[in-house]
Design a protein around this motif. Structure first.
Motif, PDB file in Angstrom:
ATOM      1  N   ARG A 184       0.249  -1.689   0.085  1.00 26.97           N
ATOM      2  CA  ARG A 184       0.447  -0.435   0.037  1.00 26.97           C
ATOM      3  C   ARG A 184       0.986   1.448   0.338  1.00 26.97           C
ATOM      4  O   ARG A 184       1.791   1.093   0.413  1.00 26.97           O
ATOM      5  CB  ARG A 184      -1.440  -0.169   1.340  1.00 26.97           C
ATOM      6  N   ILE A 185       0.150   2.377  -0.942  1.00 31.03           N
ATOM      7  CA  ILE A 185       0.914   3.408  -0.603  1.00 31.03           C
ATOM      8  C   ILE A 185       0.379   4.504   0.679  1.00 31.03           C
ATOM      9  O   ILE A 185      -0.809   4.796   0.565  1.00 31.03           O
ATOM     10  CB  ILE A 185       1.359   3.825  -1.801  1.00 31.03           C
ATOM     11  N   GLN A 186       1.091   5.213   1.592  1.00 30.39           N
ATOM     12  CA  GLN A 186       0.672   6.186   2.227  1.00 30.39           C
ATOM     13  C   GLN A 186       1.569   7.389   2.263  1.00 30.39           C
ATOM     14  O   GLN A 186       2.234   7.234   1.367  1.00 30.39           O
ATOM     15  CB  GLN A 186       1.304   5.296   3.747  1.00 30.39           C
ATOM     16  N   GLY A 187       0.143   8.203   2.986  1.00 29.68           N
ATOM     17  CA  GLY A 187       0.419   9.421   2.686  1.00 29.68           C
ATOM     18  C   GLY A 187       0.553  10.638   1.870  1.00 29.68           C
ATOM     19  O   GLY A 187      -0.794  10.409   2.442  1.00 29.68           O
ATOM     20  N   GLU A 188       0.691  11.661   1.515  1.00 26.58           N
ATOM     21  CA  GLU A 188      -0.569  12.530   0.683  1.00 26.58           C
ATOM     22  C   GLU A 188      -1.537  11.598  -0.646  1.00 26.58           C
ATOM     23  O   GLU A 188      -2.256  12.562  -0.638  1.00 26.58           O
ATOM     24  CB  GLU A 188       0.274  13.448   0.404  1.00 26.58           C
ATOM     25  N   ALA A 189      -1.195  10.965  -1.217  1.00 25.90           N
ATOM     26  CA  ALA A 189      -1.039  10.190  -2.279  1.00 25.90           C
ATOM     27  C   ALA A 189      -1.094   8.386  -2.206  1.00 25.90           C
ATOM     28  O   ALA A 189      -1.293   7.557  -2.603  1.00 25.90           O
ATOM     29  CB  ALA A 189      -0.493  10.486  -4.056  1.00 25.90           C
ATOM     30  N   PRO A 190      -2.442   8.562  -1.597  1.00 21.36           N
ATOM     31  CA  PRO A 190      -2.898   6.817  -0.964  1.00 21.36           C
ATOM     32  C   PRO A 190      -3.576   6.292  -1.797  1.00 21.36           C
ATOM     33  O   PRO A 190      -3.888   6.547  -2.891  1.00 21.36           O
ATOM     34  CB  PRO A 190      -3.645   7.043   0.001  1.00 21.36           C
ATOM     35  N   GLY A 191      -2.916   4.683  -2.128  1.00 19.20           N
ATOM     36  CA  GLY A 191      -3.001   4.042  -3.667  1.00 19.20           C
ATOM     37  C   GLY A 191      -2.247   2.038  -2.878  1.00 19.20           C
ATOM     38  O   GLY A 191      -2.504   2.435  -2.313  1.00 19.20           O
ATOM     39  N   SER A 192      -2.597   1.193  -3.571  1.00 21.10           N
ATOM     40  CA  SER A 192      -1.975  -0.363  -3.982  1.00 21.10           C
ATOM     41  C   SER A 192      -1.317   0.093  -5.348  1.00 21.10           C
ATOM     42  O   SER A 192      -1.048   1.022  -6.028  1.00 21.10           O
ATOM     43  CB  SER A 192      -3.272  -0.590  -4.547  1.00 21.10           C
ATOM     44  N   MET A 193       0.374  -0.197  -4.836  1.00 16.83           N
ATOM     45  CA  MET A 193       1.145  -1.153  -5.627  1.00 16.83           C
ATOM     46  C   MET A 193       1.525  -3.124  -6.296  1.00 16.83           C
ATOM     47  O   MET A 193       1.156  -3.248  -4.919  1.00 16.83           O
ATOM     48  CB  MET A 193       2.547  -0.246  -5.467  1.00 16.83           C
ATOM     49  N   PHE A 194       1.530  -3.234  -7.394  1.00 17.96           N
ATOM     50  CA  PHE A 194       2.129  -4.580  -7.459  1.00 17.96           C
ATOM     51  C   PHE A 194       3.343  -4.235  -8.124  1.00 17.96           C
ATOM     52  O   PHE A 194       2.890  -3.441  -9.566  1.00 17.96           O
ATOM     53  CB  PHE A 194       0.738  -4.975  -8.622  1.00 17.96           C
ATOM     54  N   PHE A 195       4.720  -5.199  -8.577  1.00 18.56           N
ATOM     55  CA  PHE A 195       5.281  -5.096  -8.666  1.00 18.56           C
ATOM     56  C   PHE A 195       4.710  -6.452  -9.595  1.00 18.56           C
ATOM     57  O   PHE A 195       5.102  -7.322  -8.725  1.00 18.56           O
ATOM     58  CB  PHE A 195       6.914  -5.463  -8.372  1.00 18.56           C
ATOM     59  N   VAL A 196       4.428  -7.034 -10.617  1.00 22.02           N
ATOM     60  CA  VAL A 196       3.769  -8.315 -11.246  1.00 22.02           C
ATOM     61  C   VAL A 196       4.689  -9.400 -12.336  1.00 22.02           C
ATOM     62  O   VAL A 196       5.512  -8.731 -13.274  1.00 22.02           O
ATOM     63  CB  VAL A 196       3.003  -8.491 -11.719  1.00 22.02           C
ATOM     64  N   LEU A 197       4.809 -10.904 -11.609  1.00 25.92           N
ATOM     65  CA  LEU A 197       6.022 -11.275 -12.556  1.00 25.92           C
ATOM     66  C   LEU A 197       5.379 -12.615 -12.697  1.00 25.92           C
ATOM     67  O   LEU A 197       4.573 -12.850 -12.065  1.00 25.92           O
ATOM     68  CB  LEU A 197       7.211 -11.960 -12.200  1.00 25.92           C
ATOM     69  N   LYS A 198       5.258 -13.178 -14.181  1.00 24.25           N
ATOM     70  CA  LYS A 198       5.190 -14.131 -14.244  1.00 24.25           C
ATOM     71  C   LYS A 198       5.794 -15.333 -14.036  1.00 24.25           C
ATOM     72  O   LYS A 198       7.047 -14.994 -13.189  1.00 24.25           O
ATOM     73  CB  LYS A 198       5.392 -14.998 -16.106  1.00 24.25           C
ATOM     74  N   PRO A 199       5.645 -16.664 -13.214  1.00 23.57           N
ATOM     75  CA  PRO A 199       6.121 -17.763 -13.117  1.00 23.57           C
ATOM     76  C   PRO A 199       7.708 -17.553 -13.465  1.00 23.57           C
ATOM     77  O   PRO A 199       8.990 -17.860 -11.957  1.00 23.57           O
ATOM     78  CB  PRO A 199       5.371 -18.925 -12.195  1.00 23.57           C
TER      79      PRO A 199
END
Length: 207
Positions: free
Chosen positions: A70-85
């Motif tokens: 999760r992103i905290q602070g003045e611009a919250p949101g979600s973040m993912f670093f995605v890889l195939k197996p």
């Protein structure tokens, strides 16, 4: 509300440059950690709706390995670093220097991939925060291996009632400029509605 149609190639270029700065900082950190030259690049950046997002990572039933935070602070949101197996296995092999058959069942490999996701996320958020003058801090990341729908849905549910778009930053990781042995992943930034507006207003996109 920011009109996505008002975004120009200039704004995407700026986001791409921010991504490259973050990738460069991450590469420097990884190179020092591993004591070998690591290059990271951002070949493409896109802004897509949530329906497109799921298809972009291979569909809801596509198995993925993802560093989530999760992103905290003045611009919250979600973040993912995605890889195939197979990409996660290849990345773990680069980091550990030994063959990795299944990163999801290898504790050391999982830890290595999680560390890369942590470094990359922190580096990108730092670059984005510096450029926009918006305070954004990552939480401690979690690494998951499951189908895309199961992993991404939580982040989508958290903000889908308020926002309609996600920022996709393609990422390539190379060792010693070996382009035939490049690991490719996707860095997904899902800001909440007000966060999305703050980011793009800082880039000159007005309501």
């Amino acid at each position: 509300m920011v009109d996505i149609n008002k975004l120009s190639s200039y704004h995407l270029d700026v986001l791409g440059e921010i991504g490259n700065i973050g990738a460069g900082n991450a590469a420097t950190a990884l190179s020092g950690l591993l004591n070998k030259k690591i290059d990271m690049k951002v070949p493409a950046i896109k802004i897509v709706g949530f329906n497109e997002l799921m298809e972009y990572v291979g569909g809801p039933d596509q198995e993925i390995v993802s560093v989530c935070l999760r992103i905290q602070g003045e611009a919250p949101g979600s973040m993912f670093f995605v890889l195939k197996p197979e990409e996660a296995n290849a990345l773990a092999e680069k980091l550990l220097g030994v063959p990795v058959k299944d990163v999801s069942s290898d504790e050391m490999a999982l830890s290595a991939v999680s560390e890369v996701g942590n470094i990359l996320s922190g580096s990108y958020l730092s670059a984005l925060s510096d450029f926009t003058a918006i305070n954004m801090q990552p939480t401690v990341p979690t690494l998951l291996s499951d189908m895309a729908a199961a992993i991404l849905m939580q982040g989508l549910v958290e903000i889908s009632q308020e926002s309609d778009y996600a920022i996709i930053i393609d990422t390539s990781i190379e060792e010693n400029n070996q382009q035939d042995d490049t690991v490719k992943g996707h860095f997904l930034l899902l800001p909440e509605l007000e966060s999305f507006e703050k980011i793009f207003q800082s880039l000159g996109v007005q309501e």
